[in-house]
Motif scaffolding. Structure first.
Motif, PDB file in Angstrom:
ATOM      1  N   GLU A 453     -18.755  -3.963   4.149  1.00 36.25           N
ATOM      2  CA  GLU A 453     -18.820  -2.496   4.116  1.00 36.25           C
ATOM      3  C   GLU A 453     -18.625  -1.908   5.512  1.00 36.25           C
ATOM      4  N   SER A 454     -19.232  -2.540   6.531  1.00 38.12           N
ATOM      5  CA  SER A 454     -19.092  -1.998   7.890  1.00 38.12           C
ATOM      6  C   SER A 454     -17.633  -2.058   8.340  1.00 38.12           C
ATOM      7  N   GLY A 455     -16.934  -3.153   7.970  1.00 39.46           N
ATOM      8  CA  GLY A 455     -15.512  -3.262   8.309  1.00 39.46           C
ATOM      9  C   GLY A 455     -14.698  -2.174   7.624  1.00 39.46           C
ATOM     10  N   LYS A 456     -15.067  -1.885   6.383  1.00 44.30           N
ATOM     11  CA  LYS A 456     -14.369  -0.835   5.616  1.00 44.30           C
ATOM     12  C   LYS A 456     -14.541   0.530   6.291  1.00 44.30           C
ATOM     13  N   PHE A 457     -15.786   0.868   6.684  1.00 43.15           N
ATOM     14  CA  PHE A 457     -16.032   2.178   7.293  1.00 43.15           C
ATOM     15  C   PHE A 457     -15.323   2.335   8.641  1.00 43.15           C
ATOM     16  N   PRO A 619      -7.643  -5.291   5.976  1.00 47.36           N
ATOM     17  CA  PRO A 619      -7.588  -5.176   4.513  1.00 47.36           C
ATOM     18  C   PRO A 619      -6.570  -6.119   3.877  1.00 47.36           C
ATOM     19  N   ILE A 620      -6.745  -6.337   2.559  1.00 46.74           N
ATOM     20  CA  ILE A 620      -5.677  -6.956   1.785  1.00 46.74           C
ATOM     21  C   ILE A 620      -5.324  -5.981   0.663  1.00 46.74           C
ATOM     22  N   GLU A 621      -4.049  -5.964   0.294  1.00 50.97           N
ATOM     23  CA  GLU A 621      -3.595  -5.145  -0.828  1.00 50.97           C
ATOM     24  C   GLU A 621      -2.939  -6.092  -1.813  1.00 50.97           C
ATOM     25  N   HIS A 622      -3.510  -6.218  -2.995  1.00 52.88           N
ATOM     26  CA  HIS A 622      -2.977  -7.180  -3.964  1.00 52.88           C
ATOM     27  C   HIS A 622      -3.243  -6.663  -5.375  1.00 52.88           C
ATOM     28  N   LYS A 623      -2.275  -6.871  -6.267  1.00 52.20           N
ATOM     29  CA  LYS A 623      -2.438  -6.387  -7.645  1.00 52.20           C
ATOM     30  C   LYS A 623      -3.615  -7.062  -8.348  1.00 52.20           C
ATOM     31  N   MET A 624      -3.892  -8.334  -7.951  1.00 49.66           N
ATOM     32  CA  MET A 624      -5.013  -9.055  -8.553  1.00 49.66           C
ATOM     33  C   MET A 624      -6.322  -8.289  -8.319  1.00 49.66           C
ATOM     34  N   VAL A 625      -6.462  -7.703  -7.106  1.00 49.49           N
ATOM     35  CA  VAL A 625      -7.670  -6.954  -6.743  1.00 49.49           C
ATOM     36  C   VAL A 625      -7.801  -5.724  -7.634  1.00 49.49           C
TER      37      VAL A 625
END
Length: 843
Positions: A453-457, A619-625
């Motif tokens: 969460e901290s990485g996301k913010f 981040p990763i961007e993937h359709k599986m997610v």
């Protein structure tokens, strides 16, 4: 496209094709309607009312009525209904849910069906999600109805208003122009004349919140006379943000309660001495999905040791078990995350030394609502606040059963399709997707997934700073007040100029959201953001030059910091950008520590990120997610749907009982209005039914004189209300007791129906017996009547009249009842008794 749609065609497209000729018919009347004067338009309204009285239907007069509303809107608001808005208006009139994208003008769309259905003279209601929107729409749209000769009002929490174009208003051109331009978010109080609630319900069109319509219904059914009732029946209703009202809020019933006599101090003792000594995992288990807590065997032994009882589930221990369970729910923390089950600034806030619930779907505060079963008291104890006594339910109803009482129900929202099944099965409402006025060009970007969460913010702050520096407006959506304020602090440190919007400062909601489209604006908001208020690019009032610059930069950028449990809430946030063909982008930043993925998600993503050794803010961007997230959301939606169906099945049993009970109560109020007879004939029937002699009643009537009618009403209503309150408590206990019967292969719902029926039958019989019993026990002492203070009933006198001569002449006849013996002591030669005051000195 589904297999059936390929064969039979899209039913939504078929419906829209079917109503297009009607839209053309309304458009054809525009030129003719433009020639009418204001007076002629008012005459047309009266003419349409007369046509309805002569057996014409609402469908017959629809084209002409809609043409009148469109013309009135052009003249008063300088707004003309688009063809798609007319499609939405036809859909609403026919009792469907109109799904219209954000910014398509649902507020204006509703004016047409409201006007049309109000012509019947039975009233039309529009339900909004808060008082602010109810007042705003009354002032803003009230101009249209007023121009056409109909009255409009709005019901607030403690106040009610009627729209009055001349009330305390310095109506000049500038002020009127400002109202039309800023009416989407600014309320001009000058046009709202205070009125009583009954007057406002008598208005042709009434705006208000779901809570107010519900509480007024319950209060009406606790009224002690017909004149104290304010509502006039349920004719036609449009619910704005219908998914929020009928789905998100459907699990919590509306309750009117009074404090119970139980001692609340025990909650404080449990909070201070017992709960702090219990450890998660060892003494109790937390179930995050259901938000419940259960004691382990070791935990039960520990509690017994602390309290000094042999068995927590027997004898003395039973006095504590309820308080221990609720105290534990209030303070328990998850072993995995260390976060409380009920968390401050997420599930509730503290305001004015009170615990106020936060609606988990809209993020709005819910003042006046309290958790039941002692949970609210346990949270007050946890926070060290004054503990209010537990409450006893006097009246209750769910929103499902409240709104199903309307003869015709409709709704509008930007996000109904994902809940189509529930609208159909529970409310028999069809969802119609109304096309947008201009093609939708906003981009929905793939989710970005972070490990922590901290990485996301950190990534959110970087992204927002980058967008602000180039001048693009940004709307950041959070799921709680706590996260909202945390991001605000991060933005401050990063030098990002921003506005914060959450339930703590919701009064500014309209103004903040209306300006969220300005160049370089950054708005951080909880889920409550902007319901009912459009974000206009360049700000409001519109600045063409600034709007063009914002469009060149890509329009509004919406950034969601967490996926919500319901897809609809995510779609609502996305829908804040791209109104009326504007450009815009939306994207969600999520982390593996977010509740949705942690509780309902998959371990596959976490394993993938760990094996790739991805940094926390990468981040990763993937359709599986995206697939895992959508699958988790569907699971939660299904779980909540089942919970609501469960609540409704049980409430349907109580709903039938409530209907019968309230009908009897209304019948008693109507009989009590008859000054001559009152409830006499009804009570005499009860005397006969339970074997009491008619003469006994007549003796009491003779003894009480004129006060008998009032006394009968007070006794009947008091007996009914006390017994109904007890019955609601009994039904709750029955519901709790039948749950365990599932282990014996018996359906708890069937058992609840059976026992509930027996309890209701017994209650109705008890009411009748108690009324007879109380009438027989009336004594000539002081009796309190509602609103009348204490009325003294004089004792019968066959005393020596010389006793009265000791008082002065002026005091002699003071406070004498008309049927009392006359103080002069004159004897009736036929009966040998003192003559009544009304036949002697009271003539």
């Amino acid at each position: 496209m589904s297999f059936l749609t390929k064969i039979f065609g899209d039913p939504n497209e078929k419906y829209l094709k079917e109503i297009k000729p009607l839209v053309k018919k309304i458009n054809a009347l525009e030129e003719e309607t433009e020639k009418l004067t204001e007076e002629e338009m008012k005459e047309k309204t009266e003419n349409q009312k007369e046509r309805l009285e002569k057996d014409e239907t609402l469908e017959d007069i629809l084209p002409e009525a809609y043409a009148l509303v469109r013309e009135a809107a052009k003249r008063t608001l300088d707004q003309r209904h688009y063809d798609v808005q007319i499609m939405g208006a036809i859909t609403l009139h026919r009792g469907n849910v109109a799904e219209m994208k954000t910014g398509e003008g649902k507020t204006l769309t509703a004016t047409m069906p409201l006007f049309l259905n109000a012509l019947t003279g039975k009233g039309a209601h529009l339900v909004t999600v808060n008082d602010y929107l109810a007042k705003r729409d009354t002032v803003w749209m009230g101009q249209i109805y007023d121009y056409l000769g109909l009255t409009t009002g709005c019901i607030g929490d403690r106040e009610a208003f009627l729209y009055d174009s001349e009330y305390e208003a310095e109506v000049d051109e500038e002020k009127d122009k400002e109202r039309d331009e800023l009416g989407s978010f600014k309320i001009e109080e000058d046009f709202l004349r205070p009125a009583n609630r009954a007057e406002v319900y008598e208005a042709d069109i009434t705006y208000g919140t779901n809570n107010q319509f519900g509480f007024d219904y319950l209060r009406d059914n606790m009224a002690t006379s017909l004149e104290k009732k304010v509502q006039r029946g349920f004719n036609y209703c449009i619910i704005d943000e219908i998914d929020s009202v009928l789905i998100d809020e459907a699990r919590t019933p509306l309750i009117i309660s009074q404090p119970d006599k139980k001692e609340p101090k025990l909650y404080q003792d449990i909070a201070n001495t017992v709960v702090p000594q219990l450890n998660p995992g060892t003494h109790y288990e937390v179930h995050e999905k259901e938000r419940t807590v259960t004691l382990t065997e070791e935990g039960v032994e520990k509690v017994e040791e602390i309290l000094g009882v042999d068995n927590l589930y027997e004898d003395k221990g039973l006095d504590y078990i309820h308080n221990v369970e609720q105290g534990l729910r209030a303070q328990a923390k998850s072993r995995e995350t260390g976060r409380p089950v009920f968390e401050k600034d997420t599930h509730y806030v503290i305001k004015n030394n009170e615990v106020i619930i936060v609606d988990e779907f809209t993020g709005r505060l819910m003042p006046g609502r309290r958790w039941s079963g002692g949970l609210h008291q346990a949270i007050e104890a946890k926070e060290g606040l004054p503990i209010k006594a537990e409450s006893k339910t006097m009246a209750r109803i769910t929103f499902q059963n409240l709104f199903r009482m309307y003869e015709k129900l409709a709704g509008m929202t930007g996000t109904a399709k994902t809940s189509e099944e529930e609208f159909d099965k529970v409310y028999d409402l069809r969802v119609v997707q109304v096309p947008t006025n201009k093609p939708l060009v906003r981009k929905a970007l793939e989710d970005k997934v972070f490990r922590t969460e901290s990485g996301k913010f950190k990534a959110v702050a970087r992204e927002v700073k980058k967008r602000q520096e180039k001048g693009q407006p940004v709307l950041v959506g959070t799921v709680s007040i706590e996260k909202n304020e945390l991001l605000g602090k991060m933005f401050k440190r990063a030098g990002i100029d921003h506005e914060i919007l959450n339930a703590k400062n919701h009064q500014k909601e309209g103004q903040i959201i209306a300006q969220a489209g300005r160049l370089g604006a950054v708005t951080v908001a909880t889920n409550m953001a902007g319901r009912g208020v459009d974000i206009v690019l360049g700000g409001n009032p519109p600045d063409k030059e600034e709007a063009e610059k914002v469009k060149e930069l890509g329009g509004l950028y919406v950034l969601g910091t967490e996926r919500h449990e319901a897809r609809r809430i995510d779609n609502q946030l996305r829908g804040r950008c791209g109104r009326q063909g504007d450009p815009g982008e939306s994207q969600f930043f999520v982390s593996l520590e977010d509740k949705l993925l942690r509780v309902f998600g998959s371990e596959k993503i976490e394993n993938l990120m760990e094996s790739l050794n991805i940094p926390e803010d990468q981040p990763i961007e993937h359709k599986m997610v995206s697939g895992v997230i959508e699958s988790a959301q569907k699971k939660v939606e299904g779980m909540h749907f089942d919970a609501r169906k469960h609540v409704l099945k049980y409430d349907n049993v109580l709903s039938k009982q409530r209907e019968k009970f309230y009908n009897l109560r209304d019948k008693i109020l109507e009989m009590a209005e008859n000054e001559e007879e009152g409830l006499k004939s009804y009570i005499l029937e009860l005397f006969e039914k339970y074997g009491e002699k008619k003469e006994k009643y007549e003796e009491k009537e003779e003894e009480m004189g004129d006060n008998m009618r009032k006394i009968e009403r007070v006794i009947a209503l008091r007996v009914m209300d006390i017994r109904w309150t007890n019955h609601l408590e009994d039904m709750e206990q029955i519901k709790d007791s039948v749950k365990l019967r599932a282990y014996g292969q018996r359906d708890p719902l069937v058992e609840y129906k059976k026992e509930g029926h027996i309890a209701f039958k017994q209650m109705m019989e008890d009411i009748e017996k108690k009324i007879v019993e109380r009438i027989l026990r009336i004594t000539t002492t002081k009796i309190r009547l509602p609103g009348k203070g204490k009325i003294t009933l004089k004792k019968k006198r066959t005393e020596d009249p010389s006793r009265e001569k000791k008082t002065t002449e002026s005091k002699k006849y003071e406070d004498v009842g008309r049927n009392d013996p006359c103080p002069c002591g004159k004897i009736d030669p036929n009966t040998g008794k003192v003559i009544k005051y009304k036949k002697c000195h009271g003539k």
